[in-house]
Enzyme design. Structure first.
Site, PDB file in Angstrom:
ATOM      1  N   HIS A 199       0.855  -1.192   0.000  1.00 42.36           N
ATOM      2  CA  HIS A 199       0.000   0.000   0.000  1.00 42.36           C
ATOM      3  C   HIS A 199       0.891   1.241   0.000  1.00 42.36           C
ATOM      4  O   HIS A 199       1.717   1.430   0.902  1.00 42.36           O
ATOM      5  CB  HIS A 199      -0.922  -0.002   1.218  1.00 42.36           C
ATOM      6  CG  HIS A 199      -1.958  -1.090   1.134  1.00 42.36           C
ATOM      7  ND1 HIS A 199      -2.323  -1.861   2.203  1.00 42.36           N
ATOM      8  CD2 HIS A 199      -2.700  -1.521   0.082  1.00 42.36           C
ATOM      9  CE1 HIS A 199      -3.259  -2.725   1.813  1.00 42.36           C
ATOM     10  NE2 HIS A 199      -3.503  -2.536   0.527  1.00 42.36           N
ATOM     11  N   ALA A 200       0.688   2.074  -1.017  1.00 47.49           N
ATOM     12  CA  ALA A 200       1.626   3.163  -1.283  1.00 47.49           C
ATOM     13  C   ALA A 200       1.824   4.128  -0.113  1.00 47.49           C
ATOM     14  O   ALA A 200       2.943   4.509   0.196  1.00 47.49           O
ATOM     15  CB  ALA A 200       1.156   3.923  -2.520  1.00 47.49           C
ATOM     16  N   ARG A 201       0.740   4.512   0.542  1.00 51.40           N
ATOM     17  CA  ARG A 201       0.842   5.577   1.541  1.00 51.40           C
ATOM     18  C   ARG A 201       1.458   5.142   2.856  1.00 51.40           C
ATOM     19  O   ARG A 201       1.726   5.979   3.729  1.00 51.40           O
ATOM     20  CB  ARG A 201      -0.542   6.162   1.792  1.00 51.40           C
ATOM     21  CG  ARG A 201      -1.543   5.154   2.364  1.00 51.40           C
ATOM     22  CD  ARG A 201      -2.955   5.710   2.271  1.00 51.40           C
ATOM     23  NE  ARG A 201      -3.955   4.785   2.786  1.00 51.40           N
ATOM     24  CZ  ARG A 201      -5.268   5.057   2.773  1.00 51.40           C
ATOM     25  NH1 ARG A 201      -5.703   6.202   2.278  1.00 51.40           N
ATOM     26  NH2 ARG A 201      -6.124   4.189   3.259  1.00 51.40           N
ATOM     27  N   GLU A 202       1.706   3.863   3.030  1.00 47.58           N
ATOM     28  CA  GLU A 202       2.235   3.358   4.299  1.00 47.58           C
ATOM     29  C   GLU A 202       3.764   3.424   4.282  1.00 47.58           C
ATOM     30  O   GLU A 202       4.447   2.414   4.219  1.00 47.58           O
ATOM     31  CB  GLU A 202       1.699   1.934   4.520  1.00 47.58           C
ATOM     32  CG  GLU A 202       0.172   1.915   4.594  1.00 47.58           C
ATOM     33  CD  GLU A 202      -0.466   0.527   4.402  1.00 47.58           C
ATOM     34  OE1 GLU A 202       0.258  -0.478   4.377  1.00 47.58           O
ATOM     35  OE2 GLU A 202      -1.705   0.470   4.282  1.00 47.58           O
ATOM     36  N   ARG A 257      -3.270   4.682  -2.135  1.00 48.38           N
ATOM     37  CA  ARG A 257      -3.080   3.337  -1.568  1.00 48.38           C
ATOM     38  C   ARG A 257      -2.839   2.266  -2.638  1.00 48.38           C
ATOM     39  O   ARG A 257      -2.041   1.358  -2.485  1.00 48.38           O
ATOM     40  CB  ARG A 257      -4.353   3.004  -0.774  1.00 48.38           C
ATOM     41  CG  ARG A 257      -4.525   1.549  -0.369  1.00 48.38           C
ATOM     42  CD  ARG A 257      -5.849   1.419   0.384  1.00 48.38           C
ATOM     43  NE  ARG A 257      -6.296   0.056   0.554  1.00 48.38           N
ATOM     44  CZ  ARG A 257      -6.175  -0.643   1.686  1.00 48.38           C
ATOM     45  NH1 ARG A 257      -5.589  -0.116   2.737  1.00 48.38           N
ATOM     46  NH2 ARG A 257      -6.633  -1.868   1.766  1.00 48.38           N
ATOM     47  N   ASN A 274      -3.470  -5.683  -2.232  1.00 49.25           N
ATOM     48  CA  ASN A 274      -3.645  -6.665  -1.169  1.00 49.25           C
ATOM     49  C   ASN A 274      -5.062  -7.260  -1.163  1.00 49.25           C
ATOM     50  O   ASN A 274      -5.531  -7.808  -0.166  1.00 49.25           O
ATOM     51  CB  ASN A 274      -3.321  -6.049   0.196  1.00 49.25           C
ATOM     52  CG  ASN A 274      -2.798  -7.090   1.172  1.00 49.25           C
ATOM     53  OD1 ASN A 274      -2.203  -8.091   0.765  1.00 49.25           O
ATOM     54  ND2 ASN A 274      -3.044  -6.874   2.454  1.00 49.25           N
ATOM     55  N   ARG A 275      -5.739  -7.157  -2.315  1.00 52.06           N
ATOM     56  CA  ARG A 275      -7.036  -7.827  -2.498  1.00 52.06           C
ATOM     57  C   ARG A 275      -7.067  -8.547  -3.854  1.00 52.06           C
ATOM     58  O   ARG A 275      -8.090  -9.037  -4.266  1.00 52.06           O
ATOM     59  CB  ARG A 275      -8.195  -6.799  -2.473  1.00 52.06           C
ATOM     60  CG  ARG A 275      -8.365  -6.022  -1.187  1.00 52.06           C
ATOM     61  CD  ARG A 275      -8.904  -6.890  -0.053  1.00 52.06           C
ATOM     62  NE  ARG A 275      -9.177  -6.091   1.143  1.00 52.06           N
ATOM     63  CZ  ARG A 275      -8.251  -5.678   2.014  1.00 52.06           C
ATOM     64  NH1 ARG A 275      -6.988  -6.013   1.839  1.00 52.06           N
ATOM     65  NH2 ARG A 275      -8.590  -4.939   3.056  1.00 52.06           N
ATOM     66  N   HIS A 327       2.874  -3.458   6.740  1.00 50.89           N
ATOM     67  CA  HIS A 327       1.841  -2.453   6.510  1.00 50.89           C
ATOM     68  C   HIS A 327       1.812  -1.469   7.674  1.00 50.89           C
ATOM     69  O   HIS A 327       2.544  -1.613   8.634  1.00 50.89           O
ATOM     70  CB  HIS A 327       0.474  -3.142   6.434  1.00 50.89           C
ATOM     71  CG  HIS A 327       0.290  -3.993   5.220  1.00 50.89           C
ATOM     72  ND1 HIS A 327      -0.423  -3.573   4.132  1.00 50.89           N
ATOM     73  CD2 HIS A 327       0.735  -5.239   4.919  1.00 50.89           C
ATOM     74  CE1 HIS A 327      -0.420  -4.523   3.209  1.00 50.89           C
ATOM     75  NE2 HIS A 327       0.276  -5.554   3.670  1.00 50.89           N
ATOM     76  N   ALA A 328       0.907  -0.494   7.566  1.00 51.25           N
ATOM     77  CA  ALA A 328       0.646   0.438   8.660  1.00 51.25           C
ATOM     78  C   ALA A 328      -0.781   0.935   8.464  1.00 51.25           C
ATOM     79  O   ALA A 328      -1.286   0.910   7.339  1.00 51.25           O
ATOM     80  CB  ALA A 328       1.623   1.615   8.604  1.00 51.25           C
ATOM     81  N   TYR A 379      -9.819  -7.328  10.657  1.00 51.76           N
ATOM     82  CA  TYR A 379     -11.142  -7.494  10.056  1.00 51.76           C
ATOM     83  C   TYR A 379     -11.053  -8.584   8.990  1.00 51.76           C
ATOM     84  O   TYR A 379      -9.949  -8.975   8.594  1.00 51.76           O
ATOM     85  CB  TYR A 379     -11.669  -6.196   9.449  1.00 51.76           C
ATOM     86  CG  TYR A 379     -10.668  -5.379   8.671  1.00 51.76           C
ATOM     87  CD1 TYR A 379     -10.114  -5.849   7.476  1.00 51.76           C
ATOM     88  CD2 TYR A 379     -10.277  -4.118   9.112  1.00 51.76           C
ATOM     89  CE1 TYR A 379      -9.209  -5.095   6.755  1.00 51.76           C
ATOM     90  CE2 TYR A 379      -9.349  -3.351   8.394  1.00 51.76           C
ATOM     91  CZ  TYR A 379      -8.825  -3.854   7.227  1.00 51.76           C
ATOM     92  OH  TYR A 379      -7.917  -3.111   6.509  1.00 51.76           O
ATOM     93  N   GLU A 401       1.230  -4.751  11.060  1.00 54.79           N
ATOM     94  CA  GLU A 401       0.684  -3.404  10.940  1.00 54.79           C
ATOM     95  C   GLU A 401       1.506  -2.574  11.911  1.00 54.79           C
ATOM     96  O   GLU A 401       1.353  -2.691  13.126  1.00 54.79           O
ATOM     97  CB  GLU A 401      -0.800  -3.371  11.345  1.00 54.79           C
ATOM     98  CG  GLU A 401      -1.727  -4.066  10.378  1.00 54.79           C
ATOM     99  CD  GLU A 401      -2.064  -3.228   9.144  1.00 54.79           C
ATOM    100  OE1 GLU A 401      -1.736  -2.025   9.108  1.00 54.79           O
ATOM    101  OE2 GLU A 401      -2.663  -3.806   8.212  1.00 54.79           O
TER     102      GLU A 401
HETATM  103 ZN   LIG Z   1      -1.525  -1.830   4.113  1.00 53.34          ZN
END
Ligand SMILES: [Zn+2]
Ligand SMILES: *[C@@H]1O[C@H](CO)[C@@H](O)[C@H](O)[C@H]1NC(C)=O
Ligand SMILES: *[C@@H]1O[C@H](CO)[C@@H](O)[C@H](O)[C@H]1NC(C)=O
Ligand SMILES: *[C@@H]1O[C@H](CO)[C@@H](O)[C@H](O)[C@H]1NC(C)=O
Ligand SMILES: *[C@@H]1O[C@H](CO)[C@@H](O)[C@H](O)[C@H]1NC(C)=O
Ligand SMILES: *[C@@H]1O[C@H](CO)[C@@H](O)[C@H](O)[C@H]1NC(C)=O
Length: 441
Positions: A199-202, A257, A274-275, A327-328, A379, A401
Site C-alpha cells: 500500500h503506497a501511503r504506508e 493506496r 492486497n485484495r 503495513h501500517a 477485520y 501493521e
Molecule cells: Zn496496508
C-alpha cells in the site's frame, strides 16, 4: 556521490550565505507547499459509533461526502463499537461535523489540519539534496528513485551478501527489484520473504525494509543471532512492492493506496494490491467497484506487480519458509486466516511465534501490539497476500501493521522511524530464529 550540487554552494563566499538562507526560508511560502497545498484545512476524524443506527447513518453520510478512509480500509467495516478514521476534505468537514453533533455520534479530531501535519517535521522539501549513498540516512523517508539507487549501490558494494535483481515490471514499466540477502553459498537454503509498501501511503514499510538490510549488514559480525540468520537463510526483500503507487504518493497524492493501473470503463485508477490474490478473491472485505480503495481488480493477479511476486513465490515455495508483509497502521501482528473465522492447522506454532515476537517488540520501548488471526484481530478481508502465501505452502505467514494507532496515522514523523524500526527488528529476528528451531508444540 556525496551531495551532488552542494560543492558549488559550499564554495560560495560567506557573505552570500545569509541571502541563501533567506531564499530557502521564503521559497516554501510561494510555490513550495508540498503537494500544491491540496490538503490545506483537511481533517482526520475518528468516528466512534455506539449503536447500529449510528453506524448506519455514518455509512450513508460516507456516500454523500468524499471521504478517504484511513482505518479500516473499507466502509463495509464500519460498525458499532469499532473506530473508523476518515480523512475529510476541507469543504466537507463542516458538513460532517455538523452532522456528527446533531446525531450525537462520538468523534475525535485526530488531525486538525492535514497540510500542516504533513509539513510539520517533514524533511521532504530538502529531499533533493540528500543523494549521498555512502552516508545514507535511514531515519528519513526516501523516494522510489532514492531507494532504487540505494539497492544498486549495495549490489555493488556488498556483493558477498547482497544480490539485486528484477522479477518483472510494474504497470507503468518500472522494474520490480528484489534484494537477496544472505551469505553467498551454493547450498539450497531455506528462505524468508519480506515485502514492504504493498500500500503506497504506508511509508514506514519501505523505511523498515531498508532498516532491516542495514541492521543485517551492520551486526553480522557482532551479533551471533544475525550471523546465524544470514549463514543459514536467504532473505528475499522487496522494499517497495507497489512502485507506481509509491511514486505517485510522493509526486501527487500522499494518501494514495492502490496500484496505478487504468480501468477501461471507469475513470478511477488502481487496484488494491492486497485484495488481488487468488485466495477467496473478491469475497468479503473487498470491493468490486474500481473507485473503491479495496477494489479487487478485474481478475486475480490482474496487477503485474502481484503476478510477478506470485510467480516468484510459486517458483520458490519449496524453500521459502516464511512470508512477512509490512503495513501500517494499527500496531498488530497478524497471521491467517483473513478471509474466514477459523484457525489454521499448526495454529500453536504460529501463535507461539507471534506471541514471542510481540513480547520481544514490547521489550524495547514498551509499545504494545495485538496479535492473532487477521479476521478476528483486524477485520475479514479476502484475496490478500498473506492468506495466499499460506495457502501456497509457506507455513509461517505474517502481516505486520506497524505504528501507530492513529495519532499520526500515515504521517508517522521521521523522528519515529528509528524507534519503530528498532523494535520491529527484534520481532522479525525473533520470528526468524523461531523458524530455525523445531516448532515447539
Ligand atoms: Zn496496508
Ligand atoms: C469540494 O471541492 C471539490 C473539489 O474542489 C469538489 O469536487 C466537491 O464537490 C466539493 N464538495 C463540497 C461538499 O462542496
Ligand atoms: C509536529 O511534529 C512533532 C514531531 O515530529 C510532533 O511532536 C508534534 O506533535 C507535531 N505537531 C503537529 C501539529 O502535528
Ligand atoms: C547486481 O550485480 C550483479 C553482479 O555485479 C549484476 O550482474 C547485476 O546486474 C546487478 N543487478 C542490478 C539490478 O543491477
Ligand atoms: C504442521 O507441523 C508439522 C511439524 O512441524 C509439519 O510436518 C506439517 O507439515 C505442518 N502442517 C501444516 C499444515 O502446516
Ligand atoms: C524471542 O522473544 C522472547 C520474548 O518474547 C525471548 O524470551 C526469546 O529469547 C527471544 N528469542 C530470540 C531467539 O531472540
Amino acid at each position: 556521490m556525496k551531495f551532488q550540487g552542494s560543492p558549488s554552494s559550499r564554495s560560495l563566499p560567506a557573505a552570500f550565505l545569509p541571502l541563501c538562507w533567506l531564499l530557502l526560508e521564503t521559497v516554501p511560502l510561494g510555490y513550495g507547499h508540498l503537494y500544491n497545498n491540496r490538503y490545506a484545512g483537511d481533517k482526520v476524524i475518528r468516528l466512534i459509533p455506539q449503536t447500529e443506527e449510528e453506524a448506519h447513518a455514518l455509512k450513508k453520510m460516507y456516500h454523500q461526502l468524499k471521504v478517504d478512509l484511513w482505518q479500516p480500509g473499507s466502509i463495509s467495516y464500519v460498525s458499532e463499537g469499532t473506530v473508523t478514521d476518515v480523512h475529510i476534505p476541507q469543504n466537507a468537514s463542516r458538513t460532517l461535523l455538523a452532522f456528527l453533533q446533531e446525531a450525537h455520534i462520538q468523534y475525535k479530531i485526530l488531525i486538525e489540519d492535514l497540510q500542516k501535519a504533513l509539513e510539520n517535521g517533514s524533511s521532504l522539501r530538502t529531499q533533493r539534496n540528500r543523494r549521498s549513498l555512502s552516508d545514507y540516512n535511514y531515519e528519513l523517508y526516501h523516494s522510489l528513485e532514492e531507494i532504487q539507487s540505494w539497492m544498486q549501490h549495495l549490489n555493488q558494494t556488498h556483493s558477498a551478501f547482497i544480490q539485486v535483481f528484477s522479477i518483472g515490471r510494474s504497470y507503468e514499466g518500472r522494474p520490480l527489484f528484489i534484494l537477496k540477502l544472505g551469505r553467498k553459498s551454493r547450498a539450497y537454503r531455506r528462505a524468508v520473504w519480506i515485502d514492504c509498501g504493498i500500500h503506497a501511503r504506508e511509508w514506514i514499510g519501505p523505511a523498515f525494509c531498508q532498516w532491516f538490510v542495514r541492521e543485517a549488514l551492520l551486526t553480522y559480525k557482532t551479533d551471533p543471532a544475525m550471523r546465524k540468520m544470514l549463514n543459514h537463510l536467504d532473505f528475499y526483500i522487496m522494499p517497495v512492492f507497489n512502485v507506481d503507487g509509491y511514486h505517485f504518493s510522493w509526486t501527487h497524492d500522499r494518501f494514495w493506496r492502490k496500484t496505478r493501473s487504468r480501468n477501461s470503463r471507469f475513470r478511477c485508477r488502481g487496484v488494491d494490491a492486497n485484495r488481488n490474490w487468488k485466495v477467496k478473491w473478491c469475497d468479503e472485505g473487498a470491493s468490486v467497484h474500481p473507485c473503491d480503495d479495496t477494489y479487487c481488480g478485474p481478475f486475480p493477479e490482474s496487477e503485474p506487480e502481484v503476478k510477478a511476486v506470485a510467480n516468484f513465490l510459486r517458483k520458490h515455495r519449496k524453500h521459502i519458509r516464511a512470508y512477512l508483509s509490512f503495513h501500517a497502521y494499527a500496531q498488530m501482528l497478524l497471521y491467517p486466516y483473513s478471509y474466514k473465522y477459523a484457525t489454521i492447522p499448526n495454529f500453536s506454532c504460529v501463535e507461539t511465534a507471534a506471541y514471542k515476537a510481540v513480547r520481544a517488540l514490547r521489550s524495547v520501548h514498551g509499545v504494545r501490539y495485538r496479535y492473532g488471526p487477521a479476521s478476528q484481530t483486524l477485520y475479514v478481508s479476502s484475496g490478500n497476500s498473506m492468506d495466499w502465501a499460506y495457502k501456497n505452502g509457506i507455513p509461517y505467514a505474517f502481516a505486520f501493521e506497524l505504528r501507530d494507532t492513529g495519532h499520526f496515522g500515515f504521517l508517522l514523523p521521521e523522528m519515529l522511524i528509528k524507534p519503530t524500526c528498532t523494535e520491529t527488528m527484534l520481532a522479525v529476528k525473533n520470528i526468524t530464529m523461531h523458524l530455525l528451531q523445531k516448532c515447539p508444540r
